[in-house]
Design an enzyme around this catalytic site. Structure first.
Site, PDB file in Angstrom:
ATOM      1  N   ASP A 134      30.064  52.495  49.373  1.00  0.00           N
ATOM      2  CA  ASP A 134      29.638  51.183  48.883  1.00  0.00           C
ATOM      3  C   ASP A 134      28.127  51.231  48.706  1.00  0.00           C
ATOM      4  OD1 ASP A 134      28.864  48.528  48.473  1.00  0.00           O
ATOM      5  OD2 ASP A 134      30.535  47.746  49.654  1.00  0.00           O
ATOM      6  N   HIS A 157      50.752  40.732  43.063  1.00  0.00           N
ATOM      7  CA  HIS A 157      49.455  40.075  43.358  1.00  0.00           C
ATOM      8  C   HIS A 157      49.622  38.983  44.431  1.00  0.00           C
ATOM      9  CE1 HIS A 157      45.248  39.228  41.541  1.00  0.00           C
ATOM     10  NE2 HIS A 157      45.278  38.914  42.831  1.00  0.00           N
ATOM     11  N   ARG A 205      33.894  42.099  52.843  1.00  0.00           N
ATOM     12  CA  ARG A 205      34.698  41.331  53.804  1.00  0.00           C
ATOM     13  C   ARG A 205      36.059  41.977  54.050  1.00  0.00           C
ATOM     14  NH1 ARG A 205      31.955  36.779  50.936  1.00  0.00           N
ATOM     15  NH2 ARG A 205      33.102  37.586  49.163  1.00  0.00           N
ATOM     16  N   ILE A 206      36.819  42.217  52.973  1.00  0.00           N
ATOM     17  CA  ILE A 206      38.184  42.747  53.148  1.00  0.00           C
ATOM     18  C   ILE A 206      38.135  44.214  53.555  1.00  0.00           C
ATOM     19  CG2 ILE A 206      40.388  43.195  51.969  1.00  0.00           C
ATOM     20  CD1 ILE A 206      39.734  40.666  50.241  1.00  0.00           C
ATOM     21  N   GLY A 253      48.253  39.276  47.604  1.00  0.00           N
ATOM     22  CA  GLY A 253      47.309  39.525  48.706  1.00  0.00           C
ATOM     23  C   GLY A 253      46.851  38.265  49.424  1.00  0.00           C
ATOM     24  N   ALA A 254      46.752  37.165  48.678  1.00  0.00           N
ATOM     25  CA  ALA A 254      46.269  35.923  49.307  1.00  0.00           C
ATOM     26  C   ALA A 254      47.419  34.962  49.595  1.00  0.00           C
ATOM     27  CB  ALA A 254      45.261  35.247  48.388  1.00  0.00           C
ATOM     28  N   ASP A 258      48.982  46.097  44.436  1.00  0.00           N
ATOM     29  CA  ASP A 258      49.242  44.650  44.394  1.00  0.00           C
ATOM     30  C   ASP A 258      48.671  44.044  43.112  1.00  0.00           C
ATOM     31  OD1 ASP A 258      50.102  42.139  45.566  1.00  0.00           O
ATOM     32  OD2 ASP A 258      47.977  41.690  45.922  1.00  0.00           O
ATOM     33  N   ARG A 292      41.443  44.600  42.256  1.00  0.00           N
ATOM     34  CA  ARG A 292      41.668  44.175  40.866  1.00  0.00           C
ATOM     35  C   ARG A 292      42.256  45.350  40.091  1.00  0.00           C
ATOM     36  NH1 ARG A 292      41.880  39.835  42.358  1.00  0.00           N
ATOM     37  NH2 ARG A 292      40.589  38.024  41.906  1.00  0.00           N
ATOM     38  N   GLU A 313      48.724  41.624  34.102  1.00  0.00           N
ATOM     39  CA  GLU A 313      49.626  40.869  34.995  1.00  0.00           C
ATOM     40  C   GLU A 313      50.228  39.695  34.237  1.00  0.00           C
ATOM     41  OE1 GLU A 313      47.558  39.890  38.628  1.00  0.00           O
ATOM     42  OE2 GLU A 313      46.970  41.962  38.957  1.00  0.00           O
TER      43      GLU A 313
HETATM   44  P1  NAD Z   1      33.217  41.282  48.994  1.00  0.00           P
HETATM   45  O1  NAD Z   1      32.258  40.781  47.951  1.00  0.00           O
HETATM   46  O2  NAD Z   1      33.064  40.802  50.392  1.00  0.00           O
HETATM   47  O3  NAD Z   1      33.187  42.882  49.023  1.00  0.00           O
HETATM   48  C1  NAD Z   1      33.155  43.657  47.857  1.00  0.00           C
HETATM   49  C2  NAD Z   1      32.347  44.899  48.186  1.00  0.00           C
HETATM   50  O4  NAD Z   1      32.395  45.764  47.042  1.00  0.00           O
HETATM   51  C3  NAD Z   1      30.874  44.593  48.462  1.00  0.00           C
HETATM   52  O5  NAD Z   1      30.482  45.117  49.718  1.00  0.00           O
HETATM   53  C4  NAD Z   1      30.135  45.275  47.312  1.00  0.00           C
HETATM   54  O6  NAD Z   1      28.889  45.816  47.722  1.00  0.00           O
HETATM   55  C5  NAD Z   1      31.121  46.378  46.932  1.00  0.00           C
HETATM   56  N1  NAD Z   1      30.909  46.880  45.583  1.00  0.00           N
HETATM   57  C6  NAD Z   1      30.519  46.221  44.477  1.00  0.00           C
HETATM   58  N2  NAD Z   1      30.422  47.063  43.426  1.00  0.00           N
HETATM   59  C7  NAD Z   1      30.758  48.282  43.894  1.00  0.00           C
HETATM   60  C8  NAD Z   1      30.871  49.562  43.291  1.00  0.00           C
HETATM   61  N3  NAD Z   1      30.582  49.751  41.992  1.00  0.00           N
HETATM   62  N4  NAD Z   1      31.251  50.612  44.065  1.00  0.00           N
HETATM   63  C9  NAD Z   1      31.549  50.445  45.374  1.00  0.00           C
HETATM   64  N5  NAD Z   1      31.437  49.254  46.020  1.00  0.00           N
HETATM   65  C10 NAD Z   1      31.071  48.180  45.266  1.00  0.00           C
HETATM   66  O7  NAD Z   1      34.673  40.952  48.406  1.00  0.00           O
HETATM   67  P2  NAD Z   1      36.026  40.811  49.252  1.00  0.00           P
HETATM   68  O8  NAD Z   1      36.199  39.401  49.677  1.00  0.00           O
HETATM   69  O9  NAD Z   1      36.080  41.888  50.258  1.00  0.00           O
HETATM   70  O10 NAD Z   1      37.098  41.077  48.078  1.00  0.00           O
HETATM   71  C11 NAD Z   1      37.247  42.381  47.518  1.00  0.00           C
HETATM   72  C12 NAD Z   1      38.162  42.330  46.313  1.00  0.00           C
HETATM   73  O11 NAD Z   1      39.473  41.930  46.702  1.00  0.00           O
HETATM   74  C13 NAD Z   1      37.747  41.365  45.204  1.00  0.00           C
HETATM   75  O12 NAD Z   1      37.952  41.997  43.949  1.00  0.00           O
HETATM   76  C14 NAD Z   1      38.739  40.242  45.323  1.00  0.00           C
HETATM   77  O13 NAD Z   1      38.901  39.574  44.107  1.00  0.00           O
HETATM   78  C15 NAD Z   1      39.984  41.010  45.736  1.00  0.00           C
HETATM   79  N6  NAD Z   1      41.016  40.182  46.391  1.00  0.00           N
HETATM   80  C16 NAD Z   1      42.315  40.361  46.025  1.00  0.00           C
HETATM   81  C17 NAD Z   1      43.304  39.611  46.640  1.00  0.00           C
HETATM   82  C18 NAD Z   1      44.747  39.780  46.247  1.00  0.00           C
HETATM   83  O14 NAD Z   1      45.466  38.791  46.171  1.00  0.00           O
HETATM   84  N7  NAD Z   1      45.211  40.997  46.038  1.00  0.00           N
HETATM   85  C19 NAD Z   1      42.978  38.654  47.623  1.00  0.00           C
HETATM   86  C20 NAD Z   1      41.648  38.521  47.988  1.00  0.00           C
HETATM   87  C21 NAD Z   1      40.666  39.281  47.361  1.00  0.00           C
END
Ligand code: NAD
Length: 327
Positions: free
Chosen positions: A171, A280, A151-152, A282-283, A256, A232, A261
């Site tokens: 990915d 941290h 998604r992100i 991001g959200a 971030d 993360r 942390e």
């Molecule tokens: P998502 O599940 O939509 O996407 C994650 C992607 O990573 C998936 O497409 C998956 O196939 C891929 N993936 C999994 N294992 C992998 C690997 N070993 N190598 C390569 N790709 C791999 O998740 P998202 O909503 O896009 O969120 C992504 C990350 O961002 C999460 O860790 C989430 O916790 C983090 N996040 C952080 C903040 C913040 O405040 N900084 C805010 C929102 C999300």
């Protein structure tokens, strides 16, 4: 009988009122996100939480009426999912609510790195005007590497294309449509590290992603790369990152998230002027907060009306089955 809903952390007032006005619910807010009031916990049918509320076996043993937990977050490493499964509790999260915010912060860090905005800001504040010492690069025509095209990652890719960049991604689990929609080539991890001018990480925390960027990769990573991590902290080995920074291999870094942390005051990352650090956030936008609260309220309503669920945890994703969550 009314369903008791215990809200343990920040939750939008409008969404609170939306639930409270429903005669089927008794909605209670906890004053503390850590020490939940026992008199409500024992009789709660649902918890609405954020990441500061840790869900473990000990808590679940007290919450004997609990049917549902909704976390108003994307991440879920604060929930012991083996324990919730054991107790038969449905768990949902709100992963779509902060996609735009997290992608936006990622790009905020990219632009700050590319244009040296932080050193320039510090210079002007210090009363200096040495324009020649601050030189950025143009992004158009350069390569942006995405690790984790979910998604992100996909939203970040949209922004990169708007800047005229060539986007590549690694990915192994994302379906082809994620790549085809944006016409992004699917490369190996090594190829992405070797060819990208800017790279950002958007993967979940799993055993497989822990320290997926360490010394062995810094040895061949594209010299002068800009590196961003908003996913993360455990993804990057911070000691090895500092070593690479010391060797002058990276143009700039934006982080971030951190291995520990809050970031310890003793962290070596604080010593490099070309590293930008945010706590941290991001959200942390008003919009993501309101969206996550309302999405959670709607999910809760649907669950108690007809048992429907969405975005349940553990996630039904190939990477989750392949690599169990690192507790
Ligand atoms: P998502 O599940 O939509 O996407 C994650 C992607 O990573 C998936 O497409 C998956 O196939 C891929 N993936 C999994 N294992 C992998 C690997 N070993 N190598 C390569 N790709 C791999 O998740 P998202 O909503 O896009 O969120 C992504 C990350 O961002 C999460 O860790 C989430 O916790 C983090 N996040 C952080 C903040 C913040 O405040 N900084 C805010 C929102 C999300």
């Amino acid at each position: 009988m009314k369903k008791k809903i215990l809200i343990t952390d920040r939750f939008a007032q409008d969404s609170f009122l939306y639930l409270q006005q429903n005669e089927n619910f008794e909605v209670v807010r906890s004053d503390s996100h850590i020490h939940l009031p026992l008199e409500h916990l024992v009789s709660a049918h649902a918890l609405i939480i954020r990441s500061r509320t840790v869900i473990n076996e000990e808590l679940l043993q007290k919450a004997r009426q609990l049917q549902l937990i909704i976390t108003c977050t994307s991440g879920f490493d604060h929930i012991d999912l083996a324990a919730t499964e054991k107790w038969g509790i449905t768990v949902m999260h709100t992963p779509t609510a902060n996609v735009q915010s997290a992608a936006q912060l990622t790009w905020g860090l990219v632009l700050a790195c590319v244009n040296n905005i932080m050193p320039a800001h510090r210079m002007v504040k210090a009363g200096e005007w040495k324009r020649d010492s601050i030189t950025g690069i143009e992004l158009s025509g350069r390569t942006y590497g995405i690790v984790g095209l979910g998604r992100i990652g996909s939203r970040v890719a949209d922004f990169a294309q708007a800047f005229g960049m060539n986007v590549v991604a690694y990915d192994p689990y994302a379906p082809d449509e994620n790549f085809e929609r944006l016409n992004i080539p699917r490369l190996s991890y090594e190829e992405v590290l070797k060819t990208s001018d800017v790279i950002s990480f958007h993967v979940p925390k799993t055993l497989e992603t822990e320290h997926m960027l360490d010394r062995s990769h810094f040895e061949y990573i594209h010299r002068g790369i800009i590196l961003i991590n908003t996913s993360r902290g455990s993804i990057i080995n911070e000691n090895d990152l500092c070593e690479a920074l010391g060797n002058g291999w990276l143009r700039a870094v934006g982080l971030d998230v951190f291995e520990k942390e809050p970031l310890p005051r003793t962290s070596n990352l604080l010593n490099y002027p070309n590293v930008i650090l945010t706590p941290h956030i991001g959200a942390n936008t008003e919009d993501a907060f309101f969206k996550a609260s309302q999405v959670a309220a709607n999910k809760l309503m649907a669950f108690f009306v007809d048992g429907s669920t969405s975005d349940t945890l553990p996630p039904r994703a190939p990477w989750y089955g392949a690599t169990p969550f690192d507790k």
